[in-house]
Design an enzyme around this catalytic site. Structure first.
Site, PDB file in Angstrom:
ATOM      1  N   ARG A  35       0.830  -1.213   0.000  1.00 43.37           N
ATOM      2  CA  ARG A  35       0.000   0.000   0.000  1.00 43.37           C
ATOM      3  C   ARG A  35       0.864   1.261   0.000  1.00 43.37           C
ATOM      4  O   ARG A  35       0.476   2.289  -0.565  1.00 43.37           O
ATOM      5  CB  ARG A  35      -0.951  -0.035   1.198  1.00 43.37           C
ATOM      6  CG  ARG A  35      -2.088  -1.073   1.022  1.00 43.37           C
ATOM      7  CD  ARG A  35      -2.708  -1.437   2.353  1.00 43.37           C
ATOM      8  NE  ARG A  35      -3.903  -2.270   2.255  1.00 43.37           N
ATOM      9  CZ  ARG A  35      -3.909  -3.600   2.141  1.00 43.37           C
ATOM     10  NH1 ARG A  35      -2.768  -4.282   2.057  1.00 43.37           N
ATOM     11  NH2 ARG A  35      -5.044  -4.268   2.093  1.00 43.37           N
ATOM     12  N   ASP A 324      -3.712 -15.346   7.875  1.00 39.43           N
ATOM     13  CA  ASP A 324      -2.448 -15.810   7.296  1.00 39.43           C
ATOM     14  C   ASP A 324      -1.626 -16.655   8.264  1.00 39.43           C
ATOM     15  O   ASP A 324      -0.574 -17.185   7.896  1.00 39.43           O
ATOM     16  CB  ASP A 324      -1.604 -14.602   6.849  1.00 39.43           C
ATOM     17  CG  ASP A 324      -2.178 -13.961   5.592  1.00 39.43           C
ATOM     18  OD1 ASP A 324      -3.007 -14.587   4.918  1.00 39.43           O
ATOM     19  OD2 ASP A 324      -1.784 -12.819   5.291  1.00 39.43           O
TER      20      ASP A 324
HETATM   21  C1  S3P Z   1      -4.073  -9.073   2.546  1.00 39.94           C
HETATM   22  C2  S3P Z   1      -5.283  -9.618   2.846  1.00 39.94           C
HETATM   23  C3  S3P Z   1      -5.493 -11.047   3.126  1.00 39.94           C
HETATM   24  C4  S3P Z   1      -4.189 -11.804   3.357  1.00 39.94           C
HETATM   25  C5  S3P Z   1      -3.104 -11.392   2.418  1.00 39.94           C
HETATM   26  C6  S3P Z   1      -2.842  -9.895   2.492  1.00 39.94           C
HETATM   27  C7  S3P Z   1      -3.986  -7.625   2.279  1.00 39.94           C
HETATM   28  O1  S3P Z   1      -6.169 -11.636   2.037  1.00 39.94           O
HETATM   29  O2  S3P Z   1      -4.407 -13.191   3.270  1.00 39.94           O
HETATM   30  O3  S3P Z   1      -1.914 -12.082   2.712  1.00 39.94           O
HETATM   31  O4  S3P Z   1      -2.873  -7.083   2.264  1.00 39.94           O
HETATM   32  O5  S3P Z   1      -5.042  -6.996   2.110  1.00 39.94           O
HETATM   33  P1  S3P Z   1      -7.777 -11.611   1.962  1.00 39.94           P
HETATM   34  O6  S3P Z   1      -8.159 -10.227   2.209  1.00 39.94           O
HETATM   35  O7  S3P Z   1      -8.170 -12.052   0.603  1.00 39.94           O
HETATM   36  O8  S3P Z   1      -8.223 -12.555   3.041  1.00 39.94           O
END
Ligand code: S3P
Length: 447
Positions: A35, A324
């Site tokens: 981000r 995660d």
């Molecule tokens: C993330 C959101 C998660 C996570 C990924 C990083 C993010 O996925 O599993 O490693 O940076 O927004 P989901 O939002 O699809 O669960």
């Protein structure tokens, strides 16, 4: 193929270890690193980032913005400066943008580019090329975007020119920060208001960081809204250590009597701390010390004293707060007294791998008592015997199997560990310094 080495790439070799000690500083948060580039890249003015994760995933996002004409300078480790000139200065990338293993890179960038009306083709590696994208393409289409997927709703994604998007109110069918973020980022350049309602709390880095770039984001309970037409202003930000990388060490130290580990500078955003809550319910001794706020995010040092864990039924309301960390938590469950039950975690099946299947197959190969279920697993703790566990190219399963050497009587070989570099460059040496008996081999003959 040699049974004990990956067909290509890195293999971890582990001899039994008993405890983790010393001090560990994990690399920067992956979600925030992505981000920081995306927001700094579209902002007006300079953005200075410290603590940027120099892992393959976030570097692919950085390269994507360079391909769109953003001047980005890299200084010392984790230091990145972006000279943003606003959305109007961005160029459509020439040729496909390769995002490697990263679902975050692809899903967030699609929302952002669709909103800005920048045509592009986004591609990824074999894992990313099999991951579901309709979850973002459907709501973006409702906003007026034109995004094509491959057969089965998977990448490559082709973002085509479209008229200005219009804001929508969208109820997410699954708990996903990536879906929420893709829609909100498209909403930044849509007409009117864009609102996302979520079924459960997911990480809120998009909302917090956008505010740091001067954007008004309204949050109420499980709903977040942005008004279209807002410009981002460059800023300075510090990315804390990634709690998802700390999780391997939290688990490794918590489950081994005699461990005494200090993890410094770990991000403690409440939408990410489910792993600590779950380990504490299992009886872990984790003290949160030196709490402070850096760049709008809570940060702390964590002291972990090892002991004996007990099996629990993981409360479903904690699942999205630790999404995660389940590969590592499955190893904690394999070490715990009694049975651990995980339910409501079907999202694990659409991560970099099907993490329920890969963890169940790998832990079973090491001697664990684990039964996979459609939305989780049942695990009865016992000593492991050792063997070969295939990470299937997933960074988090690879590092979790490495931690299993702390509860194992024989040696462990973990196959296909190249992708550890996507989120945790330096893991092998940091883990070895903390007490794992880990060596690596690289087989590039078939590469
Ligand atoms: C993330 C959101 C998660 C996570 C990924 C990083 C993010 O996925 O599993 O490693 O940076 O927004 P989901 O939002 O699809 O669960």
């Amino acid at each position: 193929m040699n049974q004990a080495s990956s067909p290509s790439g890195r293999t971890f070799h582990l001899e039994p270890a008993t405890k983790l000690t010393g001090t560990v500083k994990v690399p920067g948060d992956k979600s925030m690193s992505h981000r920081s580039i995306m927001f700094g890249g579209i902002a007006h003015g300079t953005t200075q980032v410290q603590g940027f994760l120099e892992g393959e995933d976030s570097l692919h996002t950085l390269e994507a913005f360079q391909a769109m004409g953003v001047r980005i300078e890299r200084g010392g480790v984790g230091e990145v400066t972006l000279y943003g000139q606003g959305v109007a200065a961005l160029k459509a990338p020439q040729g496909p943008v390769y995002l490697g293993n990263s679902g975050t890179g692809m899903r967030l960038l699609t929302g952002l580019l669709a909103g800005m009306n920048i045509p592009a083709t986004l591609t990824g590696d074999a894992s990313l090329s099999g991951r579901p994208m309709r979850r973002i393409v459907d709501p973006l289409s409702q906003m007026g975007a034109k995004v094509l997927t491959g057969d089965g709703g998977t990448p490559p994604l082709v973002i085509q020119s479209a008229a200005q998007l219009k804001g929508i109110e969208y109820t997410c069918p699954m708990a996903s920060a990536q879906v929420k973020s893709a829609i909100l980022l498209a909403g930044l350049h849509a007409s009117g208001t864009t609102t996302v309602h979520e079924p459960a709390i997911t990480r809120d880095h998009t909302e917090r960081m956008l505010r740091g770039f001067g954007v008004d984001v309204q949050v109420s309970g499980l709903s977040a809204s942005v008004q279209g037409g807002q410009q981002l202003k460059g800023t300075s930000l510090v990315v804390p250590g990634d709690i998802s990388s700390a999780a391997f060490f939290l688990v490794g130290a918590s489950m081994t009597p005699g461990s005494d580990l200090l993890l410094t500078g770990v991000g403690m955003n409440p939408s990410r701390t489910g792993v600590i809550a779950i380990l504490k319910l299992m009886g872990a001794n984790i003290q949160v010390t030196n709490e402070r706020v850096t760049g709008g995010e809570p940060v702390a040092d964590l002291v972990v004293l090892g002991g004996k864990l007990k099996g629990i039924h993981v409360p479903e309301e904690l699942v999205s707060l630790a999404i995660d960390e389940f590969p590592a938590l499955f190893v904690a469950a394999a070490a715990a007294d009694g049975e651990t039950i995980v339910t409501g975690a079907e999202e694990l099946r659409v991560k970099e791998t099907d993490r329920i299947q890969v963890m169940a197959d790998g832990l079973r190969a090491l001697g664990a008592d684990i039964t996979d279920t459609p939305d989780g697993a049942r695990i009865v703790g016992k000593r492991l015997v050792g063997g070969v566990a295939d990470s299937c190219g997933d960074h988090r399963t690879a590092m979790s199997f490495a931690m299993a050497s702390l509860i194992c009587d024989g040696s462990i070989t973990v196959l296909d560990c190249d992708n550890v570099n996507t989120s945790f460059p330096g893991f092998a040496s940091i883990a070895a310094n903390a007490g794992l008996h880990l060596t690596e081999s690289v087989n590039d003959t078939d590469k």
